[in-house]
Design an enzyme around this catalytic site. Structure first.
Site, PDB file in Angstrom:
ATOM      1  N   CYS A  33      -0.412   3.944  -0.621  1.00 55.00           N
ATOM      2  CA  CYS A  33       0.769   3.680  -1.451  1.00 55.00           C
ATOM      3  C   CYS A  33       0.889   4.722  -2.560  1.00 55.00           C
ATOM      4  O   CYS A  33      -0.034   4.880  -3.363  1.00 55.00           O
ATOM      5  CB  CYS A  33       0.673   2.283  -2.055  1.00 55.00           C
ATOM      6  SG  CYS A  33       1.965   1.927  -3.264  1.00 55.00           S
ATOM      7  N   SER A  86       2.907   0.928 -11.970  1.00 58.57           N
ATOM      8  CA  SER A  86       2.433   2.304 -12.115  1.00 58.57           C
ATOM      9  C   SER A  86       3.131   3.058 -13.239  1.00 58.57           C
ATOM     10  O   SER A  86       2.620   4.072 -13.715  1.00 58.57           O
ATOM     11  CB  SER A  86       2.625   3.064 -10.802  1.00 58.57           C
ATOM     12  OG  SER A  86       4.001   3.231 -10.498  1.00 58.57           O
TER      13      SER A  86
END
Length: 250
Positions: A33, A86
């Site tokens: 990912c 993130s």
């Protein structure tokens, strides 16, 4: 940098939560990912001693919902506190571990790097275009034109050796995983006309090509990344709705 568990097999629904000792730092990761890789790169660049727990995010763990309300990666856990997303984790890490701060402390310079990282999110938006081509090769010409435009914009934004300046920094670590996914895609037949050696191409993107080579060969990236072969295979399986092997290459 001391990252343990980077090559551990993914845990899934039915697996128990691994115990975390007091004071330890953990990253919940998904190996393929790009969003999770952002967090992994930042942790590695800061030299944080961390345990990595790889997740199967299809067969989601019951207990992990208490860590992340969507059951996604990445998440970081430290002293009983969990931080997700993130886009937020890097700033949290800089505040929690200021001795190895990556974002500038100067308010103006900090904003400039964040703005640059935001402009580079166009690269992230290009990746789904390549997923579409993996499903239907007749879309290649249409989609790759848009990818080339994004790469040219990224080339023009690169004013120094790295986006952050003379050394890799916040915009480099947050954008690299998406350039890498385009590189993975380039290794698949008929997806996008870009070289895998000297990616994305010295003639059209000379600055970006040098940047990518420096990034992909760096100790930070090498400590967390997956191989071109395995990355491309996982991407293709994801795009074409095949069963995903989260332990591919282990």
């Amino acid at each position: 940098m001391v990252l343990t568990g980077v090559t551990s097999k993914a845990i899934r629904k039915g697996d128990a939560e691994p115990p975390l000792s007091k004071g330890s730092f953990r990253v919940y990761n998904m190996r393929f990912c790009p969003w999770a890789e952002r967090a992994m790169l930042y942790v590695a660049a800061k030299g944080i001693e961390a345990e990595v727990v790889n997740l199967n995010v299809t067969d989601k763990l019951e207990w992990y919902w208490t860590k992340h309300y969507q059951g996604k990666a990445p998440a970081v856990e430290h002293n009983g506190k969990v931080v997700i997303e993130s886009g937020f984790i890097p700033e949290y890490l800089d505040d929690a571990f200021p001795e190895t701060r990556i974002l500038p402390t100067d308010p103006y310079e900090k904003v400039q790097q964040k703005l640059l990282a935001d402009r580079l999110t166009a690269v992230a938006h290009a990746v789904p275009l390549l997923f579409a081509v993996m499903r239907d090769r007749t879309l290649k010409d249409e989609k790759q034109r848009k990818v080339f435009e994004v790469l040219k914009q990224a080339e023009n934004l690169l004013a120094n050796d790295f986006y952050a300046g003379s050394q890799p920094g916040y915009p480099d670590y947050l954008s690299f995983p998406f350039f890498e996914k385009i590189w993975w895609s380039a290794s698949l037949d008929g997806v996008v006309d870009l070289p895998t050696i000297e990616f994305p191409g010295e003639e059209e993107y000379p600055k970006l090509t040098k940047w990518f080579q420096k990034m992909i060969s760096s100790d930070v990236v090498q400590s967390v990344t997956q191989s071109l072969e395995h990355g491309a295979a996982f991407m293709n399986a994801y795009a074409t709705h095949q069963e995903l092997n989260y332990d591919l290459g282990l």
